[in-house]
Structures are given as C-alpha cells and as structure tokens.
Motif scaffolding. Structure first.
Motif, PDB file in Angstrom:
ATOM      1  N   ASN A  64     -16.189  15.622 -36.012  1.00  0.00           N
ATOM      2  CA  ASN A  64     -15.345  16.387 -35.204  1.00  0.00           C
ATOM      3  C   ASN A  64     -15.016  15.881 -34.021  1.00  0.00           C
ATOM      4  O   ASN A  64     -14.819  16.580 -32.913  1.00  0.00           O
ATOM      5  N   ALA A  65     -14.436  14.629 -34.251  1.00  0.00           N
ATOM      6  CA  ALA A  65     -13.359  13.833 -33.183  1.00  0.00           C
ATOM      7  C   ALA A  65     -14.435  13.608 -32.064  1.00  0.00           C
ATOM      8  O   ALA A  65     -13.833  13.431 -31.068  1.00  0.00           O
ATOM      9  N   ARG A  66     -15.814  13.361 -32.333  1.00  0.00           N
ATOM     10  CA  ARG A  66     -16.704  13.250 -31.082  1.00  0.00           C
ATOM     11  C   ARG A  66     -16.739  11.696 -30.833  1.00  0.00           C
ATOM     12  O   ARG A  66     -16.584  10.790 -32.018  1.00  0.00           O
ATOM     13  N   ARG A  67     -17.205  11.299 -29.879  1.00  0.00           N
ATOM     14  CA  ARG A  67     -17.721   9.842 -29.542  1.00  0.00           C
ATOM     15  C   ARG A  67     -19.026   9.882 -29.088  1.00  0.00           C
ATOM     16  O   ARG A  67     -19.562  10.602 -28.064  1.00  0.00           O
ATOM     17  N   PHE A  68     -19.967   9.039 -29.354  1.00  0.00           N
ATOM     18  CA  PHE A  68     -21.489   8.868 -28.913  1.00  0.00           C
ATOM     19  C   PHE A  68     -21.473   7.797 -28.077  1.00  0.00           C
ATOM     20  O   PHE A  68     -22.324   7.895 -26.988  1.00  0.00           O
ATOM     21  N   ALA A  69     -21.127   6.502 -28.182  1.00  0.00           N
ATOM     22  CA  ALA A  69     -21.406   5.472 -27.377  1.00  0.00           C
ATOM     23  C   ALA A  69     -20.488   4.421 -27.634  1.00  0.00           C
ATOM     24  O   ALA A  69     -19.878   4.264 -28.657  1.00  0.00           O
ATOM     25  N   ALA A  70     -20.393   3.566 -26.905  1.00  0.00           N
ATOM     26  CA  ALA A  70     -19.605   2.354 -26.702  1.00  0.00           C
ATOM     27  C   ALA A  70     -20.229   1.219 -27.655  1.00  0.00           C
ATOM     28  O   ALA A  70     -21.485   1.354 -27.573  1.00  0.00           O
ATOM     29  N   SER A  71     -19.429   0.525 -28.255  1.00  0.00           N
ATOM     30  CA  SER A  71     -19.991  -0.437 -29.000  1.00  0.00           C
ATOM     31  C   SER A  71     -20.017  -1.842 -28.214  1.00  0.00           C
ATOM     32  O   SER A  71     -19.305  -2.193 -27.331  1.00  0.00           O
TER      33      SER A  71
END
Length: 437
Positions: A64-71
């Motif tokens: 759902n177009a979410r972001r969890f963390a930076a790579s």
C-alpha cells in the motif's frame, strides 16, 4: 570497555582478502550482479545495485505504497534526491555576511608571526579536518577523537604540529542551539591548542522552534564574529569566537587555499546562484601552483544509502570548475558518519573526494552495506561516477593533511575505542599523496 570490532575497507596498497574474493565470486555466479573490469591498469569491481537487490529474497515487503526503512546500499554513488520520498529539511535563507566580499580570511590574522614563520621556513603546513562531531548522547566519542588529535602536537618538531583544525560541518546537534555550544564544541576542544575554522552543516542551519533562534544564528556568533570576542556560551573555555567573514568563505594560507561552501539543510545540498557565482570567481582567483582544497558538508559521492552522494551538488560544482578553468586538488565533506575515499572527476580531471564524518557525533556510525565489505576494492557502481577506493565505518577518526608546494599528504587515523590503550603515534588507516596541480 571491550574493544569494538572494526568494520573497515582494505588499505589502498594491499590486495583483497581471499574471503572477500570468494564472496564476490559467489555473488557473480548467483546473481550476475558484479562484474570486474580493468581501468587504467587496475581492476575495478562494479556493482549493479538493482540486480543485487532483485536477486535477494526478502520478507516482509511494504504494501500500500508504504516505506519501512532506508537501504544501506545506494542505487549509485551519486543520487538525485526525490523530495517526495525523502522529506527534506527545508532550505533556509542565508544570514547576512559579517565581513566584506569576497569573504577572505588570511591565516596570518589568526596565528602569530612566529607561527607563520614556522610554516614558511619549513615549507610545510599540517592541518586537521573532520566533521560531524557534536556529542548528542555522550561527549565520550568526540572527546576521545579530540584527545588523539591533541597528541599530534607532542612532537619536538613544531613544523609537524597542526596549524589549525578545519571542521567539515555539523558542529552542534541537533539544530545548532546556543545551549549545546559548550558541551558539544567548547568543552571537548577545551585544550585543543590551535584555531578551529568551520563550514556549517545541515544541523548547524536547522531551526529548533522551541528556542526561537534563527538559522545559523549561533554558528555566526561563534565562527563569524566581527572580532575575536569571548562568547558567554563558551563558559570557562578560553577559546574566542572565530572571525570568518561569512558562512561560505575562503581561507588564505601560505601553502594552500581553502574554499568553504555552505550546502544548506536539505538532503543533497543546495547552492543558490549568488554562492555559485562566488565559487566560480574563487576557483578562478585561487593562486596557481598552490594546493586548492574545496570543503562542502554534503558529499558528492557516498556509498551509504541513507545519505547518498548528491548528483545535483556534483553538477553545480563540476560546472563551476569548467567555467573557472580550475579544479580543486581535493574535496572534503562530512554528513555521513564514517570515512570514505573516492576518486571522482571534476572539470574533466580526477580528484580525490573524501568523507570524514566520524568525528564523534555518537557511538553509532553509518555502516555500509555488507556487499561493500565483501567485495574487493576499488569499487564502482553501474550508472554512477566515482570509484570507492577505501572506507572505514567501524571506528571514529580524523584526517591529517600535510601540505607542501608539491604535494598534499592526506592521512586518516581511525582511533581506538574509549578506554582502549593505544601505542602512540597512531598508524594511519589510509594514506594518499595528492600532487598539487
């Protein structure tokens, strides 16, 4: 305190360990994501970040177009920042300069005549450089780095003593507050026996709405004062405020010219037209046959995904070099809390670009993706400029530059953990000699 395991790159003169080669070969076979090619008589390993990420199975994936963390793994060493995906610290209008254009400060107005004579008669000048110091949760790490920097003044030969410390930005966290200048700057460098110059970092220019202070207010008070007065926030530290003429400025010395930019607060850095025009003029006016060093807080190249190198900033500086017909011999940056050394290109010439942002902000440093630890150096990335020559993301440290009319000897010292006894003088983790163009 137990000694922390140091994650680090390999020294530039040594070969890669067999385990690193095995890991790289395994990835090549399984993912087809790494290729090695010769460039100018040496092998450079090229990483394809997209292929690498696609080859690794990962759970859970965001929906759902979410972001969890930076790579930790950047797409390239230079990235165009998308403000929709990276909510930026807003651009802040620059404060008025405290000195007259073209914003020059000569070292002989800060050091004694005897100190200047030591530089000219010896034909060399030693300089410290590091950024991102502060000391948010504890001053332990900044004070530890400062202690080893002070050890560089212990030689019986005064010409080997650093003439000054050039800070690469983010002096005070989180927002350059007055209340934090003593614990994060004046107290850690209470006994550092040389002047400290600085360019601002993004945290120096940020605004804390609770303090009601304006952007760069305290940086200007403590580094751009009209006269070397003792500011109240210095408390019992004897250090006077520095007298830089502006937040972007040029330091004139007998053996090197330092051009310092202010890349503002947004991730990736921003230079407006007036500062770009000033940069072009300063590059053009810089004395020929003398070392030319450019300092800017946000890096042009970076292997740390959460703080990538800035393609936008690179394009502006590269364009200024071409317009001026002059390229710096070395580019110094902070912002990323580790050490990274790149070979980049500006104005059509190869230029070492160094990140030295492990000055003591906190215990935790910015750790690169494991692929960089498991791949032979030097490393390039597909679709990217710059080559990663060496790095250290597991130990705090600082740079020592030794300048002559012919060369810049650039040494990075990774310091032991607080409480760990070290044999002095420290051995340099990484060394490069840069000819003066």
């Amino acid at each position: 305190m137990a000694k922390k395991k140091v994650r680090k790159g390999r020294a530039s003169k040594s070969g890669a360990a067999s385990s690193s080669k095995a890991a790289a070969n395994a990835l090549t076979k399984t993912a087809g994501a790494i290729s090695t090619k010769s460039a100018k008589g040496r092998k450079i390993t090229t990483l394809d970040a997209t292929a690498l990420l696609a080859s690794v199975k990962h759970h859970p994936g965001p929906g759902n177009a979410r972001r969890f963390a930076a790579s930790r793994l950047p797409q390239s060493f230079q990235t165009v920042i998308d403000p929709n995906k990276n909510p930026p610290q807003p651009f802040q209008p620059l404060p008025p300069p405290t000195g007259k254009a073209p914003f020059h400060l000569s070292l002989d107005t800060v050091l004694s005549a005897q100190a200047m004579q030591t530089i000219t008669s010896s034909g060399q000048m030693v300089v410290h450089a590091v950024g991102d110091t502060g000391g948010v949760n504890t001053a332990t790490y900044i004070e530890n780095v400062a202690t080893y920097m002070e050890d560089d003044f212990s030689s019986s030969d005064p010409s080997s003593h650093p003439s000054f410390f050039y800070h690469l930005g983010d002096v005070v966290y989180y927002d350059g507050e007055t209340a934090n200048y003593f614990p994060e700057f004046y107290e850690p460098y209470m006994t550092y026996p040389a002047p400290i110059f600085a360019i601002p970092g993004n945290h120096d220019g940020d605004i804390d709405p609770q303090t009601k202070e304006t952007t760069l207010q305290e940086f200007v008070r403590n580094f751009c004062a009209p006269a070397p007065v003792h500011q109240p926030e210095a408390n019992d530290a004897p250090r006077d405020a520095m007298t830089q003429p502006n937040v972007y400025w040029t330091l004139l010395t007998p053996l090197a010219t330092f051009i310092g930019l202010y890349s503002n607060c947004p991730e990736g850095g921003v230079l407006k037209a007036d500062q770009i025009a000033w940069l072009e003029a300063e590059l053009k006016a810089a004395p020929a046959g003398m070392a030319l060093i450019l300092a800017v807080h946000h890096p042009l190249y970076s292997a740390y995904g959460a703080h990538p190198g800035s393609q936008a900033l690179y394009s502006v500086i590269d364009g200024a070099c071409k317009t001026a017909g002059r390229t710096p011999d070395l580019v110094l940056s902070g912002h990323v809390h580790d050490y990274q050394r790149f070979t980049g290109t500006l104005g059509g010439k190869s230029v070492p670009c160094i990140i030295a942002g492990a000055g003591g902000y906190n215990a935790k440093l910015h750790t690169l993706s494991k692929i960089f630890h498991n791949t032979p150096l030097p490393i390039a990335m597909k679709g990217s400029g710059g080559v990663l020559e060496n790095f250290n993301d597991g130990a705090h440290g600082y740079l020592r530059l030794t300048m002559t009319k012919k060369n810049i000897l650039c040494e990075y010292f990774a310091v032991p953990e607080p409480g760990v006894t070290a044999k002095l003088p420290l051995k340099a983790f990484d060394t490069i000699t840069i000819p003066v163009s």
